[in-house]
Design a protein around this motif. Structure first.
Motif, PDB file in Angstrom:
ATOM      1  N   UNK A  60       3.038 -15.336 -10.783  1.00  0.00           N
ATOM      2  CA  UNK A  60       1.843 -15.642 -10.009  1.00  0.00           C
ATOM      3  C   UNK A  60       2.191 -16.067  -8.584  1.00  0.00           C
ATOM      4  N   UNK A  61       3.290 -16.795  -8.457  1.00  0.00           N
ATOM      5  CA  UNK A  61       3.765 -17.227  -7.138  1.00  0.00           C
ATOM      6  C   UNK A  61       4.138 -16.015  -6.295  1.00  0.00           C
ATOM      7  N   UNK A  62       4.844 -15.072  -6.902  1.00  0.00           N
ATOM      8  CA  UNK A  62       5.243 -13.850  -6.192  1.00  0.00           C
ATOM      9  C   UNK A  62       4.016 -13.065  -5.742  1.00  0.00           C
ATOM     10  N   UNK A  63       3.033 -12.949  -6.628  1.00  0.00           N
ATOM     11  CA  UNK A  63       1.818 -12.203  -6.301  1.00  0.00           C
ATOM     12  C   UNK A  63       1.064 -12.859  -5.152  1.00  0.00           C
ATOM     13  N   UNK A  64       0.969 -14.191  -5.185  1.00  0.00           N
ATOM     14  CA  UNK A  64       0.255 -14.911  -4.125  1.00  0.00           C
ATOM     15  C   UNK A  64       0.917 -14.704  -2.773  1.00  0.00           C
ATOM     16  N   UNK A  65       2.234 -14.724  -2.747  1.00  0.00           N
ATOM     17  CA  UNK A  65       2.971 -14.523  -1.494  1.00  0.00           C
ATOM     18  C   UNK A  65       2.720 -13.125  -0.930  1.00  0.00           C
ATOM     19  N   UNK A  66       2.749 -12.127  -1.802  1.00  0.00           N
ATOM     20  CA  UNK A  66       2.516 -10.750  -1.342  1.00  0.00           C
ATOM     21  C   UNK A  66       1.094 -10.577  -0.821  1.00  0.00           C
ATOM     22  N   UNK A  67       0.134 -11.159  -1.532  1.00  0.00           N
ATOM     23  CA  UNK A  67      -1.264 -11.030  -1.111  1.00  0.00           C
ATOM     24  C   UNK A  67      -1.489 -11.729   0.226  1.00  0.00           C
ATOM     25  N   UNK A  68      -0.863 -12.901   0.418  1.00  0.00           N
ATOM     26  CA  UNK A  68      -0.998 -13.616   1.691  1.00  0.00           C
ATOM     27  C   UNK A  68      -0.489 -12.756   2.840  1.00  0.00           C
ATOM     28  N   UNK A  69       0.637 -12.082   2.626  1.00  0.00           N
ATOM     29  CA  UNK A  69       1.197 -11.223   3.676  1.00  0.00           C
ATOM     30  C   UNK A  69       0.325  -9.993   3.899  1.00  0.00           C
ATOM     31  N   UNK A  70      -0.165  -9.394   2.817  1.00  0.00           N
ATOM     32  CA  UNK A  70      -0.996  -8.194   2.926  1.00  0.00           C
ATOM     33  C   UNK A  70      -2.316  -8.469   3.641  1.00  0.00           C
ATOM     34  N   UNK A  71      -2.774  -9.726   3.596  1.00  0.00           N
ATOM     35  CA  UNK A  71      -4.066 -10.064   4.198  1.00  0.00           C
ATOM     36  C   UNK A  71      -4.032 -10.115   5.717  1.00  0.00           C
ATOM     37  N   UNK A  72      -2.852 -10.078   6.312  1.00  0.00           N
ATOM     38  CA  UNK A  72      -2.714 -10.183   7.769  1.00  0.00           C
ATOM     39  C   UNK A  72      -2.971  -8.823   8.414  1.00  0.00           C
ATOM     40  N   UNK A  73      -3.954  -8.706   9.305  1.00  0.00           N
ATOM     41  CA  UNK A  73      -4.216  -7.433   9.986  1.00  0.00           C
ATOM     42  C   UNK A  73      -2.994  -6.941  10.749  1.00  0.00           C
ATOM     43  N   UNK A  74      -2.684  -5.658  10.607  1.00  0.00           N
ATOM     44  CA  UNK A  74      -1.554  -5.087  11.306  1.00  0.00           C
ATOM     45  C   UNK A  74      -0.330  -4.896  10.437  1.00  0.00           C
ATOM     46  N   UNK A  75      -0.300  -5.559   9.270  1.00  0.00           N
ATOM     47  CA  UNK A  75       0.836  -5.393   8.363  1.00  0.00           C
ATOM     48  C   UNK A  75       0.749  -4.017   7.708  1.00  0.00           C
ATOM     49  N   UNK A  76       1.798  -3.234   7.840  1.00  0.00           N
ATOM     50  CA  UNK A  76       1.809  -1.883   7.276  1.00  0.00           C
ATOM     51  C   UNK A  76       2.177  -1.882   5.796  1.00  0.00           C
ATOM     52  N   UNK A  77       3.096  -2.748   5.440  1.00  0.00           N
ATOM     53  CA  UNK A  77       3.602  -2.765   4.072  1.00  0.00           C
ATOM     54  C   UNK A  77       4.264  -4.114   3.812  1.00  0.00           C
ATOM     55  N   UNK A  78       4.261  -4.511   2.547  1.00  0.00           N
ATOM     56  CA  UNK A  78       4.959  -5.731   2.158  1.00  0.00           C
ATOM     57  C   UNK A  78       6.016  -5.359   1.127  1.00  0.00           C
ATOM     58  N   UNK A  79       7.264  -5.712   1.426  1.00  0.00           N
ATOM     59  CA  UNK A  79       8.368  -5.434   0.510  1.00  0.00           C
ATOM     60  C   UNK A  79       8.874  -6.771  -0.035  1.00  0.00           C
ATOM     61  N   UNK A  80       8.824  -6.908  -1.356  1.00  0.00           N
ATOM     62  CA  UNK A  80       9.234  -8.167  -1.977  1.00  0.00           C
ATOM     63  C   UNK A  80      10.686  -8.108  -2.437  1.00  0.00           C
ATOM     64  N   UNK A  81      11.452  -9.086  -1.965  1.00  0.00           N
ATOM     65  CA  UNK A  81      12.817  -9.276  -2.442  1.00  0.00           C
ATOM     66  C   UNK A  81      12.896 -10.597  -3.203  1.00  0.00           C
ATOM     67  N   UNK A  82      11.730 -11.093  -3.596  1.00  0.00           N
ATOM     68  CA  UNK A  82      11.656 -12.390  -4.261  1.00  0.00           C
ATOM     69  C   UNK A  82      12.298 -12.289  -5.641  1.00  0.00           C
ATOM     70  N   UNK A  83      12.948 -13.368  -6.067  1.00  0.00           N
ATOM     71  CA  UNK A  83      13.639 -13.345  -7.353  1.00  0.00           C
ATOM     72  C   UNK A  83      13.665 -14.742  -7.959  1.00  0.00           C
ATOM     73  N   UNK A  84      13.821 -14.774  -9.268  1.00  0.00           N
ATOM     74  CA  UNK A  84      13.980 -16.049  -9.955  1.00  0.00           C
ATOM     75  C   UNK A  84      15.388 -16.586  -9.688  1.00  0.00           C
ATOM     76  N   UNK A  85      15.542 -17.904  -9.663  1.00  0.00           N
ATOM     77  CA  UNK A  85      16.876 -18.470  -9.442  1.00  0.00           C
ATOM     78  C   UNK A  85      17.833 -18.026 -10.548  1.00  0.00           C
ATOM     79  N   UNK A  86      19.056 -17.809 -10.190  1.00  0.00           N
ATOM     80  CA  UNK A  86      20.066 -17.427 -11.187  1.00  0.00           C
ATOM     81  C   UNK A  86      20.311 -18.590 -12.125  1.00  0.00           C
ATOM     82  N   UNK A  87      20.405 -18.327 -13.435  1.00  0.00           N
ATOM     83  CA  UNK A  87      20.642 -19.421 -14.391  1.00  0.00           C
ATOM     84  C   UNK A  87      22.035 -20.004 -14.218  1.00  0.00           C
ATOM     85  N   UNK A  88      22.148 -21.285 -14.523  1.00  0.00           N
ATOM     86  CA  UNK A  88      23.461 -21.908 -14.453  1.00  0.00           C
ATOM     87  C   UNK A  88      24.340 -21.352 -15.570  1.00  0.00           C
ATOM     88  N   UNK A  89      25.591 -21.089 -15.277  1.00  0.00           N
ATOM     89  CA  UNK A  89      26.485 -20.573 -16.340  1.00  0.00           C
ATOM     90  C   UNK A  89      26.676 -21.606 -17.429  1.00  0.00           C
TER      91      UNK A  89
END
Length: 230
Positions: A199-228
């Motif tokens: 849901x956090x990832x979706x909200x971030x993408x939607x916030x960016x997409x809502x800005x006039x002039x943005x052509x595309x939003x590319x998400x490189x968002x990821x969950x933190x790597x688990x501790x070994x």
């Protein structure tokens, strides 16, 4: 937008002295799920809905007989209220009297919040104490569907301005990204960083997409790597 901009003005009314069968016929004939109840002076005194007419002895939909222990645990007030709903013959005895209302100039955001908070489907609109309309969830959906899409800007903002606009769209949100995690190149927004939910990832993408002039939003968002494992 305000309540007056979307409300239904052809309101079907019930009266306190109307009998239950007439009230049921009113809702069925006009394909509505509820009707405001007004007195002889036109003042709102309640609302009668399908829910108020759902459990009726005439058609065998009264509440099921309770087991003895449920009878014992239920208050006499609750049992008496059920009996009235099932057997009363006039609208005044079954209608909801604690009615949520709004005014013609109430912003739609407040109307939507009221409907959601009280889990109701519609709310009467008042002016000078009289009902002038009804705003339902369906009215809000139709209002959304009627909005014309925003025109594309004639001049595309440069990347620096786009970045500032995207950051501003996320400002104040706990899930917003730090400045260094928002990169804009040729009108394409790249989002970087760690997230804790889809849901956090979706909200971030939607916030960016809502800005006039943005052509595309590319998400490189990821969950933190688990501790070994140790």
């Amino acid at each position: 937008m305000r309540a007056i901009d979307v409300m239904t003005t052809s309101v079907i009314y019930a009266t306190p002295e109307m009998n239950i069968r007439e009230a049921a016929g009113l809702l069925a004939e006009h394909s509505i799920s509820a009707a405001p109840v007004v007195d002889v002076d036109g003042n709102l005194v309640g609302i009668v809905s399908e829910g108020d007419l759902l459990h009726r002895s005439e058609i065998g939909t009264g509440a099921r007989r309770r087991s003895w222990w449920l009878q014992f645990l239920s208050s006499t007030r609750e049992l008496a209220r059920e009996y009235v709903k099932e057997h009363a013959q006039t609208v005044k005895d079954v209608m909801t009297t604690d009615v949520m209302t709004v005014y013609e100039d109430t912003p739609l955001g407040e109307v939507a919040e009221l409907l959601e908070r009280h889990r109701i489907k519609r709310v009467p609109v008042l002016k000078n104490g009289k009902v002038t309309g009804i705003v339902s969830r369906a009215n809000l959906v139709r209002a959304l569907a009627s909005i014309e899409p925003a025109a594309a800007p004639l001049v595309t903002p440069d990347d620096a301005k786009l970045r500032e606009a995207v950051l501003a769209a996320m400002a104040g949100e706990r899930w917003g990204l730090a400045r260094e995690n928002v990169i804009v190149a040729d009108g394409v927004v790249h989002l970087w960083g760690s997230i804790t939910s889809d849901e956090e990832s979706k909200a971030l993408c939607i916030a960016a997409q809502s800005v006039p002039g943005v052509k595309e939003v590319v998400s490189h968002l990821a969950y933190p790597a688990p501790f070994p494992a140790m």
